[in-house]
Design an enzyme around this catalytic site. Sequence first.
Site, PDB file in Angstrom:
ATOM      1  N   GLU A 132       0.822  -1.209   0.000  1.00  0.00           N
ATOM      2  CA  GLU A 132       0.000   0.000   0.000  1.00  0.00           C
ATOM      3  C   GLU A 132       0.860   1.266   0.000  1.00  0.00           C
ATOM      4  OE1 GLU A 132      -3.706   1.983   2.504  1.00  0.00           O
ATOM      5  OE2 GLU A 132      -2.523   0.382   3.428  1.00  0.00           O
ATOM      6  N   GLU A 138     -12.262   1.242   4.158  1.00  0.00           N
ATOM      7  CA  GLU A 138     -11.358   1.599   5.252  1.00  0.00           C
ATOM      8  C   GLU A 138     -11.581   3.080   5.527  1.00  0.00           C
ATOM      9  OE1 GLU A 138      -6.906   0.388   6.332  1.00  0.00           O
ATOM     10  OE2 GLU A 138      -7.000   2.218   5.136  1.00  0.00           O
TER      11      GLU A 138
END
Length: 271
Positions: free
Chosen positions: A154, A248
Amino acid sequence: MIKSAVTIALVPQIKSGPWIFWNDLEKSLEKAAALGFDAVELFTASADAIDPIHFGALLEKHQLQLAAVGTGAGKVLHGLTLTDPDATVRKKAISFISDMISFGAKFGAPAIIGSMQGNVLPNGNREETMAWLTDGLKILEKHEQEKGVFLIYEPLNRYETNLLNTLESAVDFLRKNNLENTKLLADLFHMNIEESDLSASIRDFGGYVGHVHFADSQRSPMGLGHTDMMPIADALRKIGYSGYVSAEAFPHPDPDAAAEQTIKAFRKYFG
């Protein structure tokens, strides 16, 4: 087909983080299923914090999949990163992530490397730090391949890491180091900070995208900020993305409302 997912965090020490559901695993799964989510993304304190047999039974009961597992507890609880100057710490970080990979693989789900990537320290050497990152990812890639899943890296925004902040820089890094079993997480919150054009970045580097974090500009549930989501959704469809779009996001104003807002937004843009 693009699929929906919602986050569940079971780590009390990260209570202020951007996750929708908290604490009660079975109740959270029940709520996710009732709202129509396809899957959940799970954050636990460790790979052995949940009995996989019990968890598998709960997923089957609620007809849900596991989209991915987060590894951030490795840093939050133990201070572990793949780029720590101490080789012993790096080894422990690899072991922690490897265990999470093994847990997720039981359900066909990849592990996400976010905060555990670490940073170049103020007096550190960038080239050396990136070499440590490369070495760690190569070891983890091998473990992922053995387990039949891929690894997710990420790119985070500049306030959270100084390693790789954009899809382009991360793709260059993967190519340079022949990391062929690692895919990227396109986190729309981080991208809102770092990318000049989110949809263009997804179109240009979408072949490397293996997971998407679905959150608005200020990390609220999508639709409560100023992200222009329609061109992003169009870009994901154009690249043939068929993975998860996972919430998220902060549970604002509360977990139930945040989950409802998320699935509403998902259906608006992908349904």
